[in-house]
Design a protein around this motif. Structure first.
Motif, PDB file in Angstrom:
ATOM      1  N   ILE A  32     -23.722   2.310  -7.263  1.00 58.37           N
ATOM      2  CA  ILE A  32     -24.364   1.415  -6.303  1.00 58.37           C
ATOM      3  C   ILE A  32     -25.719   0.964  -6.843  1.00 58.37           C
ATOM      4  O   ILE A  32     -26.069  -0.223  -6.790  1.00 58.37           O
ATOM      5  CB  ILE A  32     -24.548   2.122  -4.938  1.00 58.37           C
ATOM      6  CG1 ILE A  32     -23.184   2.389  -4.293  1.00 58.37           C
ATOM      7  CG2 ILE A  32     -25.425   1.281  -4.007  1.00 58.37           C
ATOM      8  CD1 ILE A  32     -23.255   3.258  -3.055  1.00 58.37           C
ATOM      9  N   CYS A  69     -26.510  -3.019  -7.823  1.00 56.63           N
ATOM     10  CA  CYS A  69     -27.569  -3.680  -7.039  1.00 56.63           C
ATOM     11  C   CYS A  69     -28.740  -4.084  -7.922  1.00 56.63           C
ATOM     12  O   CYS A  69     -29.304  -5.179  -7.769  1.00 56.63           O
ATOM     13  CB  CYS A  69     -28.053  -2.753  -5.922  1.00 56.63           C
ATOM     14  SG  CYS A  69     -26.836  -2.479  -4.618  1.00 56.63           S
ATOM     15  N   ASN A  70     -29.110  -3.224  -8.865  1.00 56.63           N
ATOM     16  CA  ASN A  70     -30.215  -3.529  -9.768  1.00 56.63           C
ATOM     17  C   ASN A  70     -29.879  -4.721 -10.666  1.00 56.63           C
ATOM     18  O   ASN A  70     -30.706  -5.624 -10.851  1.00 56.63           O
ATOM     19  CB  ASN A  70     -30.554  -2.300 -10.613  1.00 56.63           C
ATOM     20  CG  ASN A  70     -31.683  -2.555 -11.599  1.00 56.63           C
ATOM     21  OD1 ASN A  70     -31.526  -2.372 -12.803  1.00 56.63           O
ATOM     22  ND2 ASN A  70     -32.831  -2.970 -11.097  1.00 56.63           N
ATOM     23  N   TYR A 122     -27.727  -7.095 -10.053  1.00 54.43           N
ATOM     24  CA  TYR A 122     -27.674  -8.284  -9.199  1.00 54.43           C
ATOM     25  C   TYR A 122     -29.086  -8.831  -8.975  1.00 54.43           C
ATOM     26  O   TYR A 122     -29.322 -10.041  -9.056  1.00 54.43           O
ATOM     27  CB  TYR A 122     -27.021  -7.931  -7.860  1.00 54.43           C
ATOM     28  CG  TYR A 122     -26.825  -9.106  -6.924  1.00 54.43           C
ATOM     29  CD1 TYR A 122     -25.660  -9.859  -6.964  1.00 54.43           C
ATOM     30  CD2 TYR A 122     -27.808  -9.453  -6.007  1.00 54.43           C
ATOM     31  CE1 TYR A 122     -25.479 -10.942  -6.109  1.00 54.43           C
ATOM     32  CE2 TYR A 122     -27.637 -10.531  -5.146  1.00 54.43           C
ATOM     33  CZ  TYR A 122     -26.467 -11.272  -5.201  1.00 54.43           C
ATOM     34  OH  TYR A 122     -26.304 -12.346  -4.350  1.00 54.43           O
ATOM     35  N   ILE A 161     -31.035  -6.416  -1.761  1.00 55.24           N
ATOM     36  CA  ILE A 161     -30.044  -5.707  -2.581  1.00 55.24           C
ATOM     37  C   ILE A 161     -30.752  -4.901  -3.674  1.00 55.24           C
ATOM     38  O   ILE A 161     -30.341  -3.776  -3.997  1.00 55.24           O
ATOM     39  CB  ILE A 161     -29.041  -6.708  -3.189  1.00 55.24           C
ATOM     40  CG1 ILE A 161     -28.154  -7.283  -2.068  1.00 55.24           C
ATOM     41  CG2 ILE A 161     -28.176  -6.052  -4.264  1.00 55.24           C
ATOM     42  CD1 ILE A 161     -27.208  -8.372  -2.510  1.00 55.24           C
ATOM     43  N   LEU A 165     -31.904  -1.833  -2.090  1.00 59.84           N
ATOM     44  CA  LEU A 165     -30.750  -0.949  -1.910  1.00 59.84           C
ATOM     45  C   LEU A 165     -30.425  -0.233  -3.221  1.00 59.84           C
ATOM     46  O   LEU A 165     -29.999   0.926  -3.218  1.00 59.84           O
ATOM     47  CB  LEU A 165     -29.538  -1.756  -1.435  1.00 59.84           C
ATOM     48  CG  LEU A 165     -28.237  -0.970  -1.187  1.00 59.84           C
ATOM     49  CD1 LEU A 165     -28.445   0.088  -0.109  1.00 59.84           C
ATOM     50  CD2 LEU A 165     -27.113  -1.927  -0.787  1.00 59.84           C
ATOM     51  N   GLY A 166     -30.646  -0.938  -4.349  1.00 62.72           N
ATOM     52  CA  GLY A 166     -30.449  -0.301  -5.651  1.00 62.72           C
ATOM     53  C   GLY A 166     -31.393   0.871  -5.845  1.00 62.72           C
ATOM     54  O   GLY A 166     -31.015   1.906  -6.406  1.00 62.72           O
TER      55      GLY A 166
END
Length: 296
Positions: A86, A90-91, A93, A159, A162-163
């Motif tokens: 995850i 996320c990172n 992205y 996001i 979130l990462g």
């Protein structure tokens, strides 16, 4: 006059140098991710983990040590892999869609989320001071995210945050696995292998043919990530986290400089305020934990 242990000083300096090197390699990884261009995030993650898997496998084979994984260790190892996936997706992205410095600082929120995760995973209690530092750092993160549904950068920033959450939880499970004596190289191998098993079918379904240039950039991304992983491991071998962890934030400096000179990226005033708040809280926790004789 108190005698100074020169060997201890040398190990400390080596630890600092290795950690700064790892920060540079991870910042470089983000540059290669961006330079790869319009390639699906999952495809980029596959190449990143493919190189790490190969290098971790070679390291395990060369060690020639008997590998034993206690039954209790499989759950934290698996959770480290799941949350690590995850974190990476996320990172990556965020790196593709934000300033490199913004993506970097949002990922560096992970130590603060690791403190929160440790409350549930490791049953470690944090003090009021640590809780306040986490809260203020989160406020700093909001300056970078700049919550606004009218902003095109809000979703990538969210996001990216979130990462940081995923990475923080993954670090807590990594520490849990370490308590059972699991070798770090096996954890890297398991994480990279699991990522390839999960991501490869998705990559096949969304595959975008690569030019030779894009392939080179993704291979360099994987090599940079692997070098970052090896140097950060070496850093914490030579010196404890409580003494050197703050130097990991030099990645923000590298990301800002590389982003400016390669892509012409300049962070806005709110982002700079957010950077300052997060780094200040990192310094606070660094000195606070050092006084208490603990690291997070």
């Amino acid at each position: 006059m108190k005698k100074v242990d020169e060997s201890k000083i040398n190990r400390y300096h080596l630890g600092v140098l290795y950690l700064i090197a790892s920060a540079f390699f991870f910042a470089l990884m983000a540059v290669f991710i961006r330079l790869a261009g319009d390639v699906p995030t999952i495809e980029k993650a596959v190449f990143r983990n493919l190189v790490a898997f190969a290098m971790a496998g070679v390291a395990l084979i060369r060690s020639k040590e008997k590998l034993h994984i206690p039954k209790k260790a499989w759950f934290p190892i698996s959770m480290r892999a799941a949350f690590g996936m995850i974190g990476i997706v996320c990172n990556f992205y965020a790196v593709d869609r934000l300033l490199l410095s913004d993506a970097s600082i949002l990922n560096k929120m992970s130590p603060f989320f690791a403190v929160l995760a440790s409350l549930f995973i490791l049953k470690e209690k944090f003090t009021v001071s640590q809780g306040l530092a986490v809260f203020i750092a989160f406020i700093g993160g909001l300056f970078v995210v700049k919550p606004s549904f009218s902003s095109m950068e809000f979703l990538p920033a969210l996001i990216g945050l979130l990462g940081g959450v995923g990475a923080g939880v993954a670090y807590s499970f990594l520490r849990k696995a370490g308590m059972y004596g699991v070798k770090g190289s096996f954890v890297v191998l398991f994480f990279s292998g699991s990522s390839l098993i999960v991501f490869t079918p998705i990559m096949i379904m969304t595959y975008v043919p690569l030019s030779w240039y894009q392939l080179l950039m993704l291979l360099l991304c994987g090599a940079s990530a692997a070098l970052g992983q090896f140097t950060i491991t070496a850093a914490y071998y030579y010196a404890p986290a409580k003494e050197i962890s703050v130097f990991d934030y030099t990645q923000l400096l590298f990301s800002t400089a590389l982003g400016f000179f390669i892509f012409g990226m300049v962070p806005d005033a709110l982002s700079i305020i957010g950077y300052a708040i997060i780094v200040a809280m990192a310094l606070w926790m660094f000195f606070y934990n050092k006084r208490r004789g603990k690291s997070y």
